[in-house]
Design a protein around this motif. Structure first.
Motif, PDB file in Angstrom:
ATOM      1  N   GLU A   5       0.827  -1.198   0.000  1.00  0.00           N
ATOM      2  CA  GLU A   5       0.000   0.000   0.000  1.00  0.00           C
ATOM      3  C   GLU A   5       0.874   1.265   0.000  1.00  0.00           C
ATOM      4  O   GLU A   5       0.581   2.256  -0.665  1.00  0.00           O
ATOM      5  CB  GLU A   5      -0.938  -0.003   1.208  1.00  0.00           C
ATOM      6  N   LEU A   6       1.956   1.239   0.808  1.00  0.00           N
ATOM      7  CA  LEU A   6       2.862   2.391   0.845  1.00  0.00           C
ATOM      8  C   LEU A   6       3.488   2.638  -0.524  1.00  0.00           C
ATOM      9  O   LEU A   6       3.643   3.791  -0.975  1.00  0.00           O
ATOM     10  CB  LEU A   6       3.961   2.162   1.886  1.00  0.00           C
ATOM     11  N   ASN A   7       3.881   1.580  -1.184  1.00  0.00           N
ATOM     12  CA  ASN A   7       4.491   1.731  -2.518  1.00  0.00           C
ATOM     13  C   ASN A   7       3.511   2.360  -3.492  1.00  0.00           C
ATOM     14  O   ASN A   7       3.875   3.179  -4.348  1.00  0.00           O
ATOM     15  CB  ASN A   7       4.956   0.376  -3.045  1.00  0.00           C
ATOM     16  N   ILE A   9       1.107   4.459  -2.751  1.00  0.00           N
ATOM     17  CA  ILE A   9       0.949   5.885  -2.415  1.00  0.00           C
ATOM     18  C   ILE A   9       2.136   6.693  -2.942  1.00  0.00           C
ATOM     19  O   ILE A   9       1.979   7.734  -3.583  1.00  0.00           O
ATOM     20  CB  ILE A   9       0.795   6.054  -0.892  1.00  0.00           C
ATOM     21  N   PHE A  10       3.369   6.169  -2.640  1.00  0.00           N
ATOM     22  CA  PHE A  10       4.569   6.876  -3.119  1.00  0.00           C
ATOM     23  C   PHE A  10       4.603   6.924  -4.647  1.00  0.00           C
ATOM     24  O   PHE A  10       5.023   7.911  -5.258  1.00  0.00           O
ATOM     25  CB  PHE A  10       5.832   6.196  -2.587  1.00  0.00           C
ATOM     26  N   GLY A  11       4.184   5.878  -5.294  1.00  0.00           N
ATOM     27  CA  GLY A  11       4.165   5.849  -6.761  1.00  0.00           C
ATOM     28  C   GLY A  11       3.199   6.873  -7.325  1.00  0.00           C
ATOM     29  O   GLY A  11       3.468   7.527  -8.348  1.00  0.00           O
ATOM     30  N   ALA A  12       2.017   7.016  -6.639  1.00  0.00           N
ATOM     31  CA  ALA A  12       1.041   8.000  -7.117  1.00  0.00           C
ATOM     32  C   ALA A  12       1.586   9.420  -6.994  1.00  0.00           C
ATOM     33  O   ALA A  12       1.421  10.271  -7.881  1.00  0.00           O
ATOM     34  CB  ALA A  12      -0.254   7.862  -6.324  1.00  0.00           C
ATOM     35  N   ILE A  13       2.246   9.686  -5.827  1.00  0.00           N
ATOM     36  CA  ILE A  13       2.835  11.031  -5.636  1.00  0.00           C
ATOM     37  C   ILE A  13       3.907  11.307  -6.679  1.00  0.00           C
ATOM     38  O   ILE A  13       3.965  12.388  -7.295  1.00  0.00           O
ATOM     39  CB  ILE A  13       3.410  11.154  -4.211  1.00  0.00           C
TER      40      ILE A  13
END
Length: 378
Positions: A5-7, A9-13
């Motif tokens: 899930e963290l990956n 989020i960071f990918g979307a940013i």
């Protein structure tokens, strides 16, 4: 929250940031300003404190006159503006600009190892040297004197500053160039009440045209040759050919596209009279608004007259530039009108006398009338 899930989020940013940057680059390319399109005007650079102290008085003295009182010491305080680009020591090395030790009297564009602009190289190829007139014109505005020059210096608007700097450069030499001769002083104006019977003083331009020589204009025309051809070939360059321009119709040189202002004057039948040429040379932008000519003009009426006299001297059909009293002295005396002769004949006939026969175009004198046996007119 797990690492997956963290990956996400960071990918979307990161994806959003890349997208924004990409849009910014594309916008810069689409809306980037286009250089060099349309008319432009270079704003004058502000003069340094102490320069130009107000408006110049009309009729700036010639450089020959200013050199008589120029101060090399004052010039030494001005040369510091040049030292970042020029070496004026005896080693005379090339920097951003060429070495200028001993430059006064040196051939233009003649310093070994420096790549000069085309305008200066052309002057040098024509045998021109850095005499006082050339240096004065160049220091006033390098870009106007030699279009395309790589020299970024804005120039010295103060005529005395230019003379002082040239005086320093003259002394900064192993063999100083001879000073120009002092110009002859103008004749003093007659005191009030004197000379009442003399003819009125000629207008300023007419007096200047009579006072200058083609050689004076030849020293000034070099400012024009980067843009104009004044040789018999009369080719168009940045500006139209100007051989035979004196007396010619305005905006009539074949193959050149003139500004609307000059084209309108030509359509109205205007010609390059000395008066029109002087007005144009004094301020091209004011004489013909919208002209593409970038030359700022010649403020000195004698300089303008000298250029006109030179151009007229090399013309295939030179015109009379000045009209004096000589032509008026040759004008024949006024002849009697035909009506006056007829009236006199009627009077003589009424009194029973023979008519008085007088040719209205060739009047007879008393002696000639007596020789022919006819009474002279009373």
């Amino acid at each position: 929250m797990n690492s997956f899930e963290l990956n996400k989020i960071f990918g979307a940013i990161l994806g959003t940031l890349v997208f924004v940057m990409g849009v910014s680059f594309i916008a810069d390319e689409i809306y980037a300003p286009i250089e060099g399109r349309g008319a432009d005007y270079a704003l004058p650079e502000p003069a340094a404190e102490g320069e130009g102290g107000g408006e110049e008085a009309p009729g700036v003295p010639s450089i020959a006159a200013r050199m008589q009182t120029a101060s090399a010491e004052e010039g030494a305080s001005l040369i510091t503006r040049c030292q970042s680009c020029h070496d004026y020591s005896p080693s005379n090395e090339n920097r951003t600009g060429p070495g200028i030790y001993g430059v006064v009297g040196h051939p233009i564009a003649g310093h070994e190892g420096f790549a000069y602009s085309d305008a200066l190289a052309t002057l040098g190829a024509n045998g021109e040297i850095w005499d006082y007139e050339h240096l004065d014109a160049f220091l006033e505005s390098p870009r106007n004197y030699a279009p395309g020059t790589k020299m970024s210096f804005a120039g010295l608007s103060n005529p005395d500053d230019r003379a002082n700097l040239i005086a320093f450069l003259r002394e900064n030499s192993d063999d100083p160039f001879p000073l120009p001769e002092a110009p002859a002083e103008e004749e003093a104006a007659p005191a009030e009440g004197e000379g009442g019977d003399e003819a009125p003083v000629e207008d300023e331009l007419t007096a200047a045209l009579a006072a200058v020589t083609p050689e004076d204009g030849e020293a000034l025309i070099v400012r024009c040759q980067a843009c104009h051809d004044y040789s018999p070939a009369n080719a168009n360059r940045v500006g139209p050919g100007i051989h035979n321009v004196v007396g010619a119709e305005i905006a009539r040189h074949e193959g050149y596209s003139y500004s609307d202002a000059l084209a309108s004057l030509g359509a109205e039948g205007e010609t390059w009279t000395p008066e029109n040429l002087s007005a144009f040379l004094e301020n091209p932008g004011e004489f013909a608004q919208g002209t593409r000519m970038s030359f700022p003009g010649l403020a000195n009426v004698e300089d303008r007259a000298a250029v006109i006299v030179f151009l007229n001297s090399i013309s295939d059909n030179p015109i009379e530039l000045t009209s004096g009293g000589a032509a008026a002295e040759d004008t024949p005396a006024e002849q009697p009108a035909v009506e006056e002769v007829q009236e006199l004949n009627l009077e003589e006939a009424a009194e029973g006398d023979d008519p008085v026969v007088i040719d209205a175009e060739e009047p007879q004198t008393e002696d000639a009338a007596a020789d022919e046996g006819q009474p002279a007119a009373q």
